[in-house]
Design a protein around this motif. Sequence first.
Motif, mmCIF file in Angstrom:
data_model
loop_
_atom_site.group_PDB
_atom_site.id
_atom_site.type_symbol
_atom_site.label_atom_id
_atom_site.label_comp_id
_atom_site.label_asym_id
_atom_site.label_seq_id
_atom_site.Cartn_x
_atom_site.Cartn_y
_atom_site.Cartn_z
ATOM 1 N N UNK A 15 0.662 -1.190 0.078
ATOM 2 C CA UNK A 15 -0.040 0.026 0.039
ATOM 3 C C UNK A 15 0.839 1.101 -0.070
ATOM 4 N N UNK A 16 2.039 1.350 -0.047
ATOM 5 C CA UNK A 16 3.202 2.047 0.158
ATOM 6 C C UNK A 16 2.789 3.261 1.244
ATOM 7 N N UNK A 17 2.386 3.001 2.370
ATOM 8 C CA UNK A 17 2.002 3.745 3.520
ATOM 9 C C UNK A 17 3.307 3.557 4.560
ATOM 10 N N UNK A 18 3.906 4.753 4.848
ATOM 11 C CA UNK A 18 5.314 4.527 5.712
ATOM 12 C C UNK A 18 5.013 5.441 6.720
ATOM 13 N N UNK A 19 3.808 5.892 6.997
ATOM 14 C CA UNK A 19 3.580 6.926 8.198
ATOM 15 C C UNK A 19 3.318 6.140 9.537
ATOM 16 N N UNK A 20 4.480 6.222 10.188
ATOM 17 C CA UNK A 20 4.599 5.545 11.586
ATOM 18 C C UNK A 20 3.244 5.355 12.340
ATOM 19 N N UNK A 21 2.561 6.585 12.540
ATOM 20 C CA UNK A 21 1.365 6.523 13.200
ATOM 21 C C UNK A 21 0.090 5.930 12.647
ATOM 22 N N UNK A 22 -0.013 6.018 11.313
ATOM 23 C CA UNK A 22 -0.851 5.115 10.449
ATOM 24 C C UNK A 22 -0.510 3.691 10.743
ATOM 25 N N UNK A 23 0.717 3.219 10.508
ATOM 26 C CA UNK A 23 1.008 1.844 10.746
ATOM 27 C C UNK A 23 0.787 1.349 12.180
#
Length: 356
Positions: free
Chosen positions: A311-319
């Motif tokens: 998904x190419x999501x690298x935001x640590x808070x979202x993760x």
Amino acid sequence: MKNIETKDRFLVFDLLRFLATFIILFHHLPNYCFDFYNLKNFGINIDLSVCNELNTYLGLSLFIFMSGYLINVKKTSFPDWTTVGTFLYKRIIRIFPMYYIALIFFCYILNITEPLRIIIHILGLQSLLFSKHLPSLPTLWFVGTILVYYCIFIFCKAEKIRTIYRLLAIGIFPFIVSFASTSLHFMDYRISLYYWIFIFGIYCAESKILETSWLKKNTFIITAGFVCIFISCFFLEKKYGIDDLGLIKSYTILNILMFSFILSIYGICNAIAKILKSSQIIQAIAYASYGMYLFHRPIWFFLRKIVQQGMEINNQYILMTIEIFIGIPIIFVFAYLVQSFYEKYCIQYLQNRNIS
């Protein structure tokens, strides 16, 4: 009245499993997102990372205490080798099949290819043969240690061994392990560290000391004592590092921390059980707790891989949010289904086969 007390006690252990499971989960979770115990990541100038260092002792001590307590609930004894074989067989068929599934995941995730290391883990000997060349796989070391403790339980309850010899061996064993692990760099030191917690669990089931009125009436005082001990350990760990205080000091401090936690949390869960009476959610999570312990790392690993690479999501808070609110339910459902399937289609068959 007896049935009500037994039911309450089972709910107490469901609560303990529930708590121990989530302590372990949130101890390991920072490895798959970020260190959320360090509140500086949220703009607050407070670092509670030390709490996470101590959490591992609290969660594991609960699991090990319950293991000792529950295998001695029926006050099992071993008059001959047949009863020993039956006991070990029942334990092995409950522990190993799910453990092997987890072992496959861990070997893939950590790229473990050494045949000797894999064979040692297949046999459950990773704690006895632990060394810098053959380290135990994370999380799965617990299974090897529990197997050692089961053998100790058999020795403790062997009818043909004189009591004096049993007591001497019980007292000497942790020192042998400590010497082997620290001086010879052989065997896992954690066998010794959690040893007295396991013995305490056996003793509590034998004596029912935790059901005494004095302990029940003084739950608040015991809990206050634990809080003081935890705070002291927090500052010791932060300033010096408990492991750096020396073997005897660190061993003593950590055991005081774990024993005080078990006494306080058992009293709290005992009080909650009398009020709560039953809870399907707690019972379900307690039922799946072994699977959740085994599979939480692989599931978080694959979920992080999907989020970051797929998904190419690298935001640590979202993760972190995804790992908690999607990951933990997946861990529970997967563990529950595997446990249910195994008990329904495998355990009964294996038990009947042993009887026949």
